[in-house]
Design an enzyme around this catalytic site. Structure first.
Site, mmCIF file in Angstrom:
data_model
loop_
_atom_site.group_PDB
_atom_site.id
_atom_site.type_symbol
_atom_site.label_atom_id
_atom_site.label_comp_id
_atom_site.label_asym_id
_atom_site.label_seq_id
_atom_site.Cartn_x
_atom_site.Cartn_y
_atom_site.Cartn_z
ATOM 1 N N ARG A 1 -9.441 -9.445 -8.492
ATOM 2 C CA ARG A 1 -8.999 -8.074 -8.242
ATOM 3 C C ARG A 1 -9.275 -7.175 -9.449
ATOM 4 O O ARG A 1 -9.689 -6.024 -9.290
ATOM 5 C CB ARG A 1 -7.487 -8.027 -7.932
ATOM 6 C CG ARG A 1 -7.109 -8.538 -6.577
ATOM 7 C CD ARG A 1 -7.749 -7.769 -5.443
ATOM 8 N NE ARG A 1 -7.246 -6.420 -5.285
ATOM 9 C CZ ARG A 1 -6.739 -5.957 -4.142
ATOM 10 N NH1 ARG A 1 -6.635 -6.771 -3.097
ATOM 11 N NH2 ARG A 1 -6.332 -4.713 -4.047
ATOM 12 N N ILE B 1 -4.857 -1.812 -2.477
ATOM 13 C CA ILE B 1 -3.965 -1.289 -3.514
ATOM 14 C C ILE B 1 -4.817 -0.987 -4.742
ATOM 15 O O ILE B 1 -5.572 -1.858 -5.201
ATOM 16 C CB ILE B 1 -2.881 -2.338 -3.881
ATOM 17 C CG1 ILE B 1 -2.139 -2.793 -2.629
ATOM 18 C CG2 ILE B 1 -1.935 -1.783 -4.939
ATOM 19 C CD1 ILE B 1 -1.353 -1.699 -1.946
ATOM 20 N N LEU B 2 -4.733 0.214 -5.268
ATOM 21 C CA LEU B 2 -5.529 0.609 -6.435
ATOM 22 C C LEU B 2 -4.908 -0.019 -7.687
ATOM 23 O O LEU B 2 -3.691 0.008 -7.868
ATOM 24 C CB LEU B 2 -5.574 2.130 -6.533
ATOM 25 C CG LEU B 2 -6.288 2.778 -5.329
ATOM 26 C CD1 LEU B 2 -6.006 4.267 -5.284
ATOM 27 C CD2 LEU B 2 -7.780 2.483 -5.385
ATOM 28 N N ASN C 1 -2.796 10.175 -1.484
ATOM 29 C CA ASN C 1 -2.879 9.214 -0.386
ATOM 30 C C ASN C 1 -2.182 9.778 0.835
ATOM 31 O O ASN C 1 -1.242 10.572 0.709
ATOM 32 C CB ASN C 1 -2.208 7.891 -0.780
ATOM 33 C CG ASN C 1 -2.311 6.827 0.312
ATOM 34 O OD1 ASN C 1 -3.383 6.590 0.851
ATOM 35 N ND2 ASN C 1 -1.182 6.227 0.665
ATOM 36 N N THR C 2 -2.627 9.409 2.001
ATOM 37 C CA THR C 2 -1.936 9.801 3.228
ATOM 38 C C THR C 2 -1.457 8.532 3.912
ATOM 39 O O THR C 2 -2.170 7.533 3.974
ATOM 40 C CB THR C 2 -2.850 10.629 4.156
ATOM 41 O OG1 THR C 2 -2.131 10.909 5.344
ATOM 42 C CG2 THR C 2 -4.152 9.951 4.493
ATOM 43 N N HIS C 3 -0.183 8.569 4.365
ATOM 44 C CA HIS C 3 0.429 7.376 4.954
ATOM 45 C C HIS C 3 1.022 7.760 6.310
ATOM 46 O O HIS C 3 1.714 8.791 6.402
ATOM 47 C CB HIS C 3 1.516 6.838 4.020
ATOM 48 C CG HIS C 3 2.200 5.615 4.546
ATOM 49 N ND1 HIS C 3 1.606 4.371 4.555
ATOM 50 C CD2 HIS C 3 3.424 5.460 5.099
ATOM 51 C CE1 HIS C 3 2.445 3.501 5.094
ATOM 52 N NE2 HIS C 3 3.557 4.119 5.437
HETATM 53 C C1 GRF Z 1 -4.538 6.992 8.731
HETATM 54 O O1 GRF Z 1 -3.469 7.171 9.653
HETATM 55 C C2 GRF Z 1 -3.992 6.563 7.402
HETATM 56 O O2 GRF Z 1 -2.755 7.160 7.077
HETATM 57 C C3 GRF Z 1 -3.796 5.099 7.627
HETATM 58 O O3 GRF Z 1 -4.934 4.688 8.355
HETATM 59 C C4 GRF Z 1 -5.394 5.808 9.112
HETATM 60 C C5 GRF Z 1 -6.835 6.041 8.728
HETATM 61 O O4 GRF Z 1 -7.409 6.806 9.712
HETATM 62 N N1 GRF Z 1 -3.701 4.387 6.385
HETATM 63 P P1 GRF Z 1 -8.919 7.357 9.504
HETATM 64 O O5 GRF Z 1 -9.738 6.203 8.938
HETATM 65 O O6 GRF Z 1 -8.837 8.511 8.559
HETATM 66 O O7 GRF Z 1 -9.329 7.757 10.896
#
Ligand code: GRF
Length: 202
Positions: A67, A94-95, A109-111
């Protein structure tokens, strides 16, 4: 501002950024995507980048001794594009320490859940299984935890009785894409400060 976007899958969040920047122009939006990176080959996210004429790179963990070596390689691959912001949009790794040392405070990041609820790789499934009535998405800065960094913005999505994981995730992604586009643009245009757990966008 220069954006490097990291993907692992379909790349619809990446596509939303590319479409918005094409619509408003990079000057007006405040940023442009300069490269797209992934941890695996053969994903739609890379195809979207190629269709947009963007440079791409792939760093697979199995191509490196461990890693740490992978993290160092990813750090160098991203650094080559001199990003102002790194956007992790569905990047499923994980970065590591070196990456965070190099880009910490500049990684968004988007979750697909309302953090701190349901962190990790199965946020949509976990929310559904728990039986919450609302869930949603969170755009946050990445710190050295898993989905624990300072929260920038959240969007709420109602859960319906007939929802299964994919239907719910699709509905979350509609909100998520709009939220990510809006947040990245504001961070790029206005600048920001991170004060403990608070994010102040000028
Ligand atoms: C997103 O909902 C992100 O939050 C999650 O995986 C999805 C990725 O979607 N980790 P995409 O690859 O941007 O269509």
């Amino acid at each position: 501002k220069r954006l490097v976007v990291l993907v692992s899958g379909s790349g619809t969040n990446l596509q939303a950024l590319l479409d918005e920047i094409a619509r408003t122009g990079a000057e007006q939006y405040g940023a442009a995507v300069v490269a797209v990176g992934a941890d695996r080959d053969g994903i739609e996210g890379l195809a979207r980048a190629e269709r947009a004429g963007l440079p791409t790179f792939v760093c697979k963990v199995k191509d490196f001794g461990g890693r740490e070596e992978w993290d160092a390689a990813l750090t160098e691959a991203v650094a080559a594009y001199e990003p102002d912001l790194v956007v992790s949009a569905g990047f499923m790794k994980i970065l590591g320490k070196e990456f965070l040392a190099r880009f910490g405070g500049r990684i968004v990041n988007t979750h697909p859940a309302l953090l701190p609820s349901f962190p990790g790789a199965h946020g949509v499934r976990d929310a559904l299984a728990y039986g919450v009535r609302v869930t949603g998405c969170t755009v946050h800065f990445v710190d050295d935890g898993v989905d624990t960094g300072p929260i920038i913005a959240q969007g709420v999505v109602e859960i319906r009785d007939e929802d299964d994981e994919s239907a719910l995730h699709e509905r979350i992604k509609e909100v998520e894409r709009r939220l990510l586009v809006e947040v990245v643009g504001r961070l790029a245009r206005n600048g920001y400060r991170i004060e403990g757990r608070k994010v102040v966008i000028q």
